[in-house]
Design a protein around this motif. Structure first.
Motif, PDB file in Angstrom:
ATOM      1  N   GLY A 177      33.661  40.409  36.293  1.00 48.33           N
ATOM      2  CA  GLY A 177      32.674  39.294  36.177  1.00 48.33           C
ATOM      3  C   GLY A 177      31.926  39.732  34.729  1.00 48.33           C
ATOM      4  O   GLY A 177      31.643  40.787  34.676  1.00 48.33           O
ATOM      5  N   ALA A 235      29.986  36.047  38.680  1.00 51.98           N
ATOM      6  CA  ALA A 235      31.117  35.802  37.980  1.00 51.98           C
ATOM      7  C   ALA A 235      32.487  36.532  38.643  1.00 51.98           C
ATOM      8  O   ALA A 235      33.621  36.162  38.703  1.00 51.98           O
ATOM      9  N   LEU A 236      32.007  37.707  39.122  1.00 49.61           N
ATOM     10  CA  LEU A 236      33.100  38.502  39.822  1.00 49.61           C
ATOM     11  C   LEU A 236      33.626  37.820  40.921  1.00 49.61           C
ATOM     12  O   LEU A 236      34.807  37.851  41.255  1.00 49.61           O
ATOM     13  N   ASP A 261      33.668  34.774  41.474  1.00 47.01           N
ATOM     14  CA  ASP A 261      34.391  33.504  40.978  1.00 47.01           C
ATOM     15  C   ASP A 261      35.821  34.041  40.593  1.00 47.01           C
ATOM     16  O   ASP A 261      36.828  33.350  40.816  1.00 47.01           O
ATOM     17  N   ALA A 262      35.813  35.149  40.085  1.00 46.19           N
ATOM     18  CA  ALA A 262      37.274  35.637  39.765  1.00 46.19           C
ATOM     19  C   ALA A 262      37.936  36.005  40.957  1.00 46.19           C
ATOM     20  O   ALA A 262      39.259  35.630  41.028  1.00 46.19           O
ATOM     21  N   TYR A 305      39.375  37.681  35.132  1.00 44.95           N
ATOM     22  CA  TYR A 305      37.940  37.828  34.917  1.00 44.95           C
ATOM     23  C   TYR A 305      37.491  36.513  34.899  1.00 44.95           C
ATOM     24  O   TYR A 305      38.156  35.396  34.417  1.00 44.95           O
ATOM     25  N   ARG A 306      36.084  36.257  35.106  1.00 42.09           N
ATOM     26  CA  ARG A 306      35.518  35.003  34.803  1.00 42.09           C
ATOM     27  C   ARG A 306      34.022  35.391  34.044  1.00 42.09           C
ATOM     28  O   ARG A 306      33.342  36.558  34.181  1.00 42.09           O
ATOM     29  N   ALA A 328      30.140  34.181  33.345  1.00 42.94           N
ATOM     30  CA  ALA A 328      28.938  33.432  34.140  1.00 42.94           C
ATOM     31  C   ALA A 328      28.614  32.318  32.926  1.00 42.94           C
ATOM     32  O   ALA A 328      28.435  32.627  31.878  1.00 42.94           O
TER      33      ALA A 328
END
Length: 292
Positions: A256, A276-277, A279-280, A288-289, A291
């Motif tokens: 993330g 974000a992690l 979300d991944a 990876y994503r 934020a």
């Protein structure tokens, strides 16, 4: 203690100033020199201080010393070459001198005295540096630990705020790491963490910093924007895919990314990257994503 000459001396190549010659009226104060050497806490500074002192009283242009993992140098590499072994506690260092003229017997004796004063401060500084490193680095992966991460993040945020420089944080962990430990045992788990830490360290740039902050959780401080952090994420994913050990054990990672914003503090920046992690992982892991 013999000095072996390993290069020829040509009077036309070197200019030797008689003022450097050791005489009875130009004796250094050994107590003062010892105090000066003990003032420093890093091997590099101890050695630089020693070089400056030796160069003041003797016809020495430069010095090199090889001690454990240290490769220390002072001055230049031109001149007559002498080399010897210097016992330092349970180890042995190799010290090399470059002279602009052969030394008199009295000068050689003075060098022995000065060199003897170097041993204890250099050893103490190396021990101190090792202890400081152990306090700031993870013993397993050799990456920075949680304490070092918090201190580095604080400094990076202050610099980003003061200079309006881009800063990003990557939070990453190993997918299904608990299953790996349960199946193969903690020994294999530790080997995997070491390999993963090495992969991260190889993927980042010199300006970035990587940390293991607990278990299989890692962070990377990126001196750059989200795009720069994305390139590092892509590099880590690619390197893991091509690592035989990790690929054989089906070890993958999710990452993330959060780019620092003006209202961010240490906690909010981390929480955004951690979100974000998450979300991944929801997106299927091994990716990876970034934020919002």
């Amino acid at each position: 203690m013999d000095f072996a000459l390993t290069s020829e001396f040509s009077p036309s190549e070197y200019r030797y100033q008689p003022a450097y010659r050791h005489t009875g009226t130009n004796l250094p104060n050994m107590v003062t020199i010892m105090q000066q050497l003990h003032l420093h806490l890093s091997p590099e500074k101890v050695f630089s201080c020693y070089g400056a002192i030796v160069g003041q009283y003797l016809p020495i242009n430069g010095i090199k010393l090889h001690f454990k993992e240290y490769q220390l140098s002072w001055g230049c590499e031109q001149g007559l070459h002498i080399k010897q072994h210097l016992p330092i506690e349970e180890s042995c260092a190799v010290i090399e001198y470059r002279l602009n003229a052969p030394m008199l017997n009295s000068q050689t004796e003075l060098l022995y005295q000065l060199q003897a004063l170097l041993v204890r401060p250099l050893y103490n500084a190396a021990q101190y540096e090792q202890m400081a490193k152990q306090a700031m680095y993870d013993a397993l992966t050799q990456l920075g630990n949680r304490r070092y991460y918090m201190e580095s993040l604080k400094q990076s945020l202050a610099r980003a705020t003061r200079q309006s420089e881009p800063l990003s944080l990557i939070v990453l962990d190993l997918d299904h790491f608990k299953m790996l430990n349960d199946r193969y045992g903690h020994h294999i788990g530790d080997e995997t963490l070491i390999t993963f830490g090495q992969t991260i360290n190889q993927a980042i740039r010199d300006s970035d910093q990587a940390f293991r902050i607990g278990g299989d959780e890692f962070t990377i401080l990126v001196q750059g924007n989200a795009q720069a952090a994305s390139l590092i994420c892509q590099r880590i994913l690619t390197m893991m895919q091509h690592n035989n050990q990790l690929h054989h054990r089906q070890i993958y990672t999710s990452l993330g990314v959060a780019e620092w914003q003006s209202l961010d503090n240490a906690e909010s920046l981390y929480l955004r990257a951690d979100k974000a992690l998450y979300d991944a992982k929801v997106a299927g892991r091994r990716c990876y994503r970034i934020a919002a």
